[in-house]
Scaffold this motif. Sequence first.
Motif, PDB file in Angstrom:
ATOM      1  N   GLU A  16      55.402  14.567  60.901  1.00  0.00           N
ATOM      2  CA  GLU A  16      54.950  15.685  60.048  1.00  0.00           C
ATOM      3  C   GLU A  16      53.501  16.072  60.336  1.00  0.00           C
ATOM      4  N   VAL A  17      52.638  15.081  60.562  1.00  0.00           N
ATOM      5  CA  VAL A  17      51.235  15.371  60.902  1.00  0.00           C
ATOM      6  C   VAL A  17      51.199  16.274  62.125  1.00  0.00           C
ATOM      7  N   GLN A  20      52.627  19.894  61.630  1.00  0.00           N
ATOM      8  CA  GLN A  20      51.691  20.756  60.910  1.00  0.00           C
ATOM      9  C   GLN A  20      50.430  21.041  61.713  1.00  0.00           C
ATOM     10  N   ALA A  21      49.895  20.036  62.396  1.00  0.00           N
ATOM     11  CA  ALA A  21      48.628  20.189  63.105  1.00  0.00           C
ATOM     12  C   ALA A  21      48.739  21.114  64.309  1.00  0.00           C
ATOM     13  N   VAL A  53      47.543  11.232  56.835  1.00  0.00           N
ATOM     14  CA  VAL A  53      46.938  12.548  57.065  1.00  0.00           C
ATOM     15  C   VAL A  53      46.460  12.738  58.501  1.00  0.00           C
ATOM     16  N   ARG A  81      46.357  16.633  59.579  1.00  0.00           N
ATOM     17  CA  ARG A  81      46.960  17.687  58.743  1.00  0.00           C
ATOM     18  C   ARG A  81      45.944  18.816  58.526  1.00  0.00           C
TER      19      ARG A  81
END
Length: 178
Positions: A16-17, A20-21, A53, A81
Motif C-alpha cells: 500500500e505504501v 500510494q507513493a 507509513v 505515504r
Amino acid sequence: MELREELPGDDQAVREVHLQAFGDHGGVVAELAGALRETSGLSLVAEQDGRVVGHVMFSGSLLDAARRLVEVQVLSPVGVRPEVQRRGIGAALIRHGLEILGRRGVPLVWLEGDPGYYSQLGFQAGGGLGFRRPSLRIPEGAFQVVRLPAYEPWMTGTLVYPDAFWRHDAVGLRDPDA
C-alpha cells in the motif's frame, strides 16, 4: 515514529505504501518490492501510530571487480505515504539502513536516483569513482554509490543487478519514442 525491520505480516502494508507513493507506477514498484524479498538484503519500515507509513529495501547484488565478485547492496525501492512525505521519513529509513549494512560489513550501496537529494545522504555519482552502470539506460548522474567502512580501493568494476530488476523492467529509463 519507529524504524524496524519488516515483519512477515507487513507485506500488504508495504504494498500500500508503494501503491500510494508512486501513483501510476506504484503497481510496478510494489511488485518489484515483493520479488526482491527473495534476495539477501534488508527491508525496513517506518511505523507511526501503529501504521506502516514508509518502506525501504536494500537487495543483495554483485560488483564485478577485477580481483573477484564483491557482494554489495542496491537501495530500491524507497517509498513514503503521500500524506507524510517531506518529513524526513525516507531519509531516516535510508540512514538507518546504511548504519545496519555498515555494521554487517557491506562495502558499497547503490541506487538510481536524484543526485540533489541522495547526495545529502552520502551518495556520489559512481562513474567518476571507477564504477560502471549495469545498463546504459541509467543516466550517469543518477547512478550513485555510497562507500561504507568495509570498502577497499580495489573494489571497482561493473554493478550487476539482481534478476528481479530486469524481470520487472525496473532498470534505467525507457525511451517512449524508441
